[in-house]
Enzyme design. Structure first.
Site, PDB file in Angstrom:
ATOM      1  N   ASP A 262       1.213  -1.325   0.166  1.00  0.00           N
ATOM      2  CA  ASP A 262       0.167   0.086   0.086  1.00  0.00           C
ATOM      3  C   ASP A 262       1.020   0.814  -0.179  1.00  0.00           C
ATOM      4  OD1 ASP A 262      -2.728   1.174   0.210  1.00  0.00           O
ATOM      5  OD2 ASP A 262      -2.057   1.889   2.125  1.00  0.00           O
TER       6      ASP A 262
ATOM      7  N   ASP B  45      11.074  29.082  30.622  1.00  0.00           N
ATOM      8  CA  ASP B  45      11.795  28.546  31.182  1.00  0.00           C
ATOM      9  C   ASP B  45      12.518  29.064  32.274  1.00  0.00           C
ATOM     10  OD1 ASP B  45      12.883  26.456  32.311  1.00  0.00           O
ATOM     11  OD2 ASP B  45      12.610  25.670  29.506  1.00  0.00           O
TER      12      ASP B  45
ATOM     13  N   GLY C  42      11.160  31.784  34.858  1.00  0.00           N
ATOM     14  CA  GLY C  42      10.609  31.386  36.061  1.00  0.00           C
ATOM     15  C   GLY C  42      10.685  30.616  36.052  1.00  0.00           C
ATOM     16  N   ASP C  43       9.521  30.220  37.153  1.00  0.00           N
ATOM     17  CA  ASP C  43       9.395  28.478  37.194  1.00  0.00           C
ATOM     18  C   ASP C  43       7.648  28.496  37.488  1.00  0.00           C
ATOM     19  OD1 ASP C  43       8.367  26.146  38.252  1.00  0.00           O
ATOM     20  OD2 ASP C  43       9.805  26.549  40.418  1.00  0.00           O
ATOM     21  N   PHE C  44       7.492  27.370  36.560  1.00  0.00           N
ATOM     22  CA  PHE C  44       6.271  27.646  36.114  1.00  0.00           C
ATOM     23  C   PHE C  44       5.126  26.993  37.138  1.00  0.00           C
ATOM     24  CE2 PHE C  44       7.037  23.930  32.978  1.00  0.00           C
ATOM     25  CZ  PHE C  44       7.507  23.343  33.884  1.00  0.00           C
TER      26      PHE C  44
ATOM     27  N   ARG D 228       6.489  18.555  25.755  1.00  0.00           N
ATOM     28  CA  ARG D 228       7.045  17.629  25.808  1.00  0.00           C
ATOM     29  C   ARG D 228       7.512  17.757  27.485  1.00  0.00           C
ATOM     30  NH1 ARG D 228      10.368  18.219  20.911  1.00  0.00           N
ATOM     31  NH2 ARG D 228      10.387  16.097  19.800  1.00  0.00           N
TER      32      ARG D 228
HETATM   33  C1  TTP Z   1       3.074   8.937  -5.825  1.00  0.00           C
HETATM   34  C2  TTP Z   1       2.643   7.960  -7.214  1.00  0.00           C
HETATM   35  C3  TTP Z   1       1.793   6.751  -6.759  1.00  0.00           C
HETATM   36  N1  TTP Z   1       1.729   5.968  -7.652  1.00  0.00           N
HETATM   37  C4  TTP Z   1       0.355   4.666  -7.270  1.00  0.00           C
HETATM   38  C5  TTP Z   1       0.875   2.955  -7.005  1.00  0.00           C
HETATM   39  C6  TTP Z   1       0.176   2.540  -6.660  1.00  0.00           C
HETATM   40  O1  TTP Z   1      -0.449   1.835  -7.430  1.00  0.00           O
HETATM   41  C7  TTP Z   1      -1.141   3.522  -6.176  1.00  0.00           C
HETATM   42  C8  TTP Z   1      -1.369   4.345  -4.899  1.00  0.00           C
HETATM   43  O2  TTP Z   1      -2.823   3.063  -4.648  1.00  0.00           O
HETATM   44  P1  TTP Z   1      -2.483   1.869  -3.587  1.00  0.00           P
HETATM   45  O3  TTP Z   1      -3.704   2.015  -2.873  1.00  0.00           O
HETATM   46  O4  TTP Z   1      -1.567   1.503  -2.190  1.00  0.00           O
HETATM   47  O5  TTP Z   1      -2.670   1.316  -5.080  1.00  0.00           O
HETATM   48  P2  TTP Z   1      -3.901   0.534  -5.779  1.00  0.00           P
HETATM   49  O6  TTP Z   1      -5.282   0.822  -5.296  1.00  0.00           O
HETATM   50  O7  TTP Z   1      -3.132   0.795  -7.114  1.00  0.00           O
HETATM   51  O8  TTP Z   1      -3.873  -1.194  -6.099  1.00  0.00           O
HETATM   52  P3  TTP Z   1      -3.635  -2.454  -4.722  1.00  0.00           P
HETATM   53  O9  TTP Z   1      -4.280  -1.324  -3.449  1.00  0.00           O
HETATM   54  O10 TTP Z   1      -4.953  -3.650  -5.625  1.00  0.00           O
HETATM   55  O11 TTP Z   1      -2.870  -2.767  -4.538  1.00  0.00           O
HETATM   56  O12 TTP Z   1      -0.516   4.990  -6.733  1.00  0.00           O
HETATM   57  C9  TTP Z   1       2.150   5.793  -9.106  1.00  0.00           C
HETATM   58  O13 TTP Z   1       2.358   5.276  -9.902  1.00  0.00           O
HETATM   59  N2  TTP Z   1       3.110   6.658  -9.007  1.00  0.00           N
HETATM   60  C10 TTP Z   1       3.108   7.836  -7.967  1.00  0.00           C
HETATM   61  O14 TTP Z   1       4.232   8.562  -8.281  1.00  0.00           O
END
Ligand code: TTP
Length: 610
Positions: free
Chosen positions: A88, A470, A496-498, A513
C-alpha cells in the site's frame, strides 16, 4: 546475474501478488519474479487516527489486502498459495495522509498541498507465508515499509489543472505518477524511486535475503565473539547460491530455532505435500542485536567520524583513524559497521557520509541530532543499564526533568539542552503546523528551553508574539544555541518557574514534552495554573508521544521506559490527555499527529471555570 538468487528463492513457490496496481506487477515481473495476480477486495478504510505513524497505517493496509486474498484463495481451493504479497502506497505531508483522489477537485487539493514542498511517500509491504493444515489456514506475516522523500517545484495553477485534466492523477496516491507526466512536477527525490511508483524492490529483496538466506553458521559464530553483527546483503545470497550451505537447498527453509534443515520447498513431507516452514525470526534477532547498533552509532558520533567525513570525505580508514586519534583496525571495523547501518557509504576512494549522517549526525547544522545522540550515550545508556531495578522497584524518585534538577551540573544541563534543542528543531515545523493557530496573536511556550519551537511558531504565524518561559539557569544559556545573533523581534525569553511564578500573559499556552516528566498530582497543579491564566477562547497546545493501547506504538515505547528510569513522570494515552484538558476547563479538544513520533492536542478554554 547478481540478484537472481534472491528472487530465485521464490521460484519454486506459488506466489500471488494481491494487487491491481499495474506498476507493482511491472516492477516485480521485470525483477524476474513469477507470480499470479489476484487483486485484493479489502476496502481501504482503516481508521488512520488509530495508527501511531503513517507507515503503520500503510503496513496494516498492505497486510489486510494480502490476508484477504490468502483467505479467499484458501476458502476456494482449501489450499492457499505459498506466499502472498500485499502493498500500500501513501503520500504524507504535514501529518496528513493522502491516498488516491476521489475526483478532480480532490486531486487539485492534494497537488496544491504538495506544490513547492517536500513530502514523504511510504509503501507498506506484507509478505505472507501461508500454510494450509487440516483445512485451517495458518499465516506468518513479514512486514516492512520504505520511505522516499519527494520535492515538488513551484507550479502554476494552470499547470496543475493541465496535469489533472490529463487523467493521470486519479489512480495514484497523492494524485501524481512520478513515472509518467507527474515526473515533470518533481524537483528532486531522495530514496528509492520504485518505492514512489508503488513497490520498494530493493528493500523487498533484502527481506527475501533475511527470510531465505539466514546468516551462515560461521557468521553466527562470529557474532558470538565480536560485538558487531554481520549484515545481510544481496551478495550473501549470490555468493552462496551455488550450493553453499548458507543459502543452498538444505537451508532454503527458514527454521532459525532448531538450526536443522527443515522440509524445504522442494522437500516433500511424508504425505507428499509441500510444507511451509516458519519464517526466520530476523526481526527478533535484529531486536536482540539492536543495542550494538546503537552503541556503534554513539561511538562514531562521539569520535566525530561524521564531522571528519563531512568536511574531508571520502577518506580511507587509515586517514580517518589518524584524524580521530584511534587505531586503524578499530576504526576500519567501526566504519564498516556504519556502512552496514546505512550511515556511511564505501567507495573506491574511501568512506563518505550518507545524506542522513551529514544532515543529522555531524555536530553542526539545524537538523543535527549530535547532542541528542551524546545525551543518550552518556546519560540514557547508563541509566538504562539499571532498567531491571527500575522495573522491580517502580519509577525513580527523581526531582523532575533533568533541566530542572537543581543538583545538575552546568555541563550536564547544557548537554540536556543540546539534546532537546536538536529534537525540537527537527520536529518544530511539524508541531507548529499540526493545527492552524493563526487565530492567536500571543503564545507562551512553558518550559520552552532554547526556543526552537517558539521560533518556528513565530516564523509560521507572522502575527504571533511568542514568549519562552523557562528556569533562569536554562534561559542563561539560550544565546549559545542561536549563534546567528539576535532573536526575532516577536520572540522573548522570560525566566521563571511554572510551578511557582506567575505565568506570562498569552492567548495560547504550549506544553511541549513537559507533562510526561511529571506525576499526576504535579500535572494537575500545572494544568490548573495554566487554566487560571488562560482567558476564555484561549488555547492550550500539548505535545507528547502518546501511548495508545490500540496501537503498539513502537516509537512511544522507549519513552514509556524513559519515564520509568528517569523521573516520576509517565507517558499517557491520548484519551488521558483529552481528559486532563477537559478536567481543567479546555473544550473542543482536537488531536493531530506531528510527524512519526509526536501527538499534538489542542483545547480551547471554555468560559465557565472547571
Ligand atoms: C505517488 C505515486 C503513486 N503511484 C501509485 C502506486 C499505487 O498503485 C497507487 C497507490 O494506491 P494503492 O492503494 O497503494 O494501490 P492500488 O490501489 O493501485 O492497488 P492495490 O490496492 O490493488 O494494491 O499509486 C504511482 O504509480 N506513482 C506515484 O508517483
Amino acid at each position: 546475474m547478481v540478484l537472481s538468487p534472491v528472487i530465485g528463492k521464490l521460484l519454486h513457490k506459488r506466489v500471488v501478488l494481491a494487487s491491481a496496481s499495474p506498476r507493482r506487477r511491472e516492477i516485480l515481473s521485470q525483477a524476474g519474479l513469477r507470480f499470479e495476480v489476484v487483486p485484493s477486495r479489502f476496502k481501504e478504510k482503516l481508521d488512520k487516527a488509530a495508527f501511531p505513524t503513517p507507515y503503520a497505517y500503510a503496513i496494516e493496509t498492505a497486510k489486510q489486502k494480502a490476508l484477504e486474498v490468502a483467505s479467499r484463495m484458501h476458502q476456494k481451493d482449501l489450499r492457499a498459495p505459498d506466499v502472498v504479497i500485499g502493498a500500500d502506497t501513501i503520500v504524507t505531508i504535514g501529518g496528513l495522509i493522502l491516498e488516491k483522489p476521489a475526483d478532480k477537485q480532490d486531486a487539485y487539493r492534494m497537488l496544491s498541498r504538495l506544490n513547492g514542498k517536500e513530502h514523504s511517500v511510504f509503501t507498506g509491504v506484507a509478505i505472507i507465508h501461508c500454510c494450509s493444515e487440516d483445512g485451517q489456514l495458518d499465516t506468518d506475516v513479514c512486514e516492512f515499509h520504505e520511505e522516499t522523500t519527494v520535492k515538488f517545484s513551484e507550479l502554476s495553477e494552470d499547470l496543475l489543472w493541465e496535469y489533472i485534466d490529463s487523467g493521470e492523477p486519479m489512480d495514484k496516491a497523492g494524485g501524481y505518477g512520478i513515472q509518467a507526466l507527474g515526473g515533470m512536477l518533481v524537483e528532486c527525490v531522495h530514496g528509492d524511486f520504485l518505492n514512489v511508483v508503488g513497490f520498494p524492490l530493493n528493500h523487498f529483496c533484502k527481506k527475501l535475503v533475511e527470510l531465505y538466506c539466514p546468516p551462515r553458521r560461521e557468521d553466527v559464530q562470529r557474532v558470538k565473539h565480536e560485538s558487531i553483527p554481520p549484515v545481510d546483503t544481496f551478495e550473501i545470497a549470490s555468493d552462496t547460491a551455488q550450493g553453499d550451505e548458507g543459502c543452498g537447498p538444505s537451508r532454503a527453509g527458514v527454521d532459525g530455532h532448531t538450526g536443522q534443515a527443515p522440509a524445504g520447498p522442494q522437500g516433500p513431507d511424508t504425505n507428499g505435500l509441500v510444507e511451509n516452514p516458519p519464517p526466520f525470526p530476523s526481526d527478533l534477532l535484529d531486536l536482540i542485536d539492536g543495542f550494538k547498533a546503537s552503541k556503534a552509532l554513539f561511538t562514531a558520533c562521539k569520535l566525530k567520524v561524521f564531522d571528519v567525513l563531512k568536511e574531508e570525505g571520502p577518506l580511507k580508514a587509515v586517514d580517518v583513524a589518524r584524524k580521530i586519534n584511534a587505531s586503524v583496525c578499530g576504526t576500519g571495523r567501526l566504519l564498516d559497521v556504519c556502512v552496514a547501518l546505512g550511515l556511511l557509504e564505501k567507495t573506491d576512494t574511501g568512506y563518505r557520509n550518507t545524506r542522513l549522517a551529514s544532515r543529522h549526525l555531524a555536530s553542526e547544522g539545524v537538523c543535527s541530532l549530535h547532542g541528542f545522540v551524546a545525551y543518550n550515550d552518556e546519560h540514557a545508556w547508563t541509566v538504562f543499564t539499571d532498567l531491571e531495578s527500575a522495573v522491580r522497584q517502580g519509577p525513580r524518585a527523581a526531582a523532575g526533568s533533568p533541566a530542572e534538577d537543581p543538583s545538575q551540573s552546568r555541563d550536564r544541563r547544557l548537554r540536556f539542552m543540546r539534546a532537546m534543542h536538536g529534537l525540537a528543531q527537527l520536529t518544530a515545523r511539524q508541531v507548529a503546523t499540526a493545527f492552524d493557530l493563526s487565530r492567536f496573536t500571543s503564545a507562551c511556550d512553558l518550559g520552552g528551553c532554547t526556543g526552537a519551537l517558539a521560533r518556528e511558531l513565530a516564523r509560521e504565524y507572522p502575527r504571533l508574539k511568542v514568549t519562552v518561559f523557562d528556569l533562569p539557569e536554562v534561559i542563561e544559556h539560550v544565546s549559545s544555541f542561536h549563534p546567528e545573533g539576535r532573536q526575532p523581534e516577536r520572540l522573548r525569553f522570560v525566566p521563571g518557574d511554572f510551578f511557582k511564578d506567575d505565568l506570562p500573559d498569552a492567548q495560547l499556552y504550549v506544553l511541549s514534552r513537559i507533562l510526561h516528566d511529571w506525576a499526576d498530582d504535579r500535572v494537575h497543579e500545572l494544568l490548573s495554573r495554566v487554566s487560571r491564566s488562560c482567558k476564555p477562547g484561549g488555547g492550550l497546545l500539548v505535545v507528547e508521544t502518546a501511548l495508545d493501547e490500540r496501537r503498539a506504538a513502537r516509537a512511544s515505547l522507549p519513552a514509556a521506559l524513559n519515564a520509568l528510569v528517569r523521573t516520576q513522570g509517565r507517558e499517557r494515552s491520548l484519551a488521558e490527555y483529552r481528559s486532563l484538558l477537559g478536567q481543567h476547563g479546555f473544550r473542543e479538544v482536537q488531536v493531530a499527529q506531528a510527524g512519526d513520533r509526536l501527538d499534538v492536542v489542542l483545547g480551547t478554554r471554555a468560559s465557565s471555570a472547571p
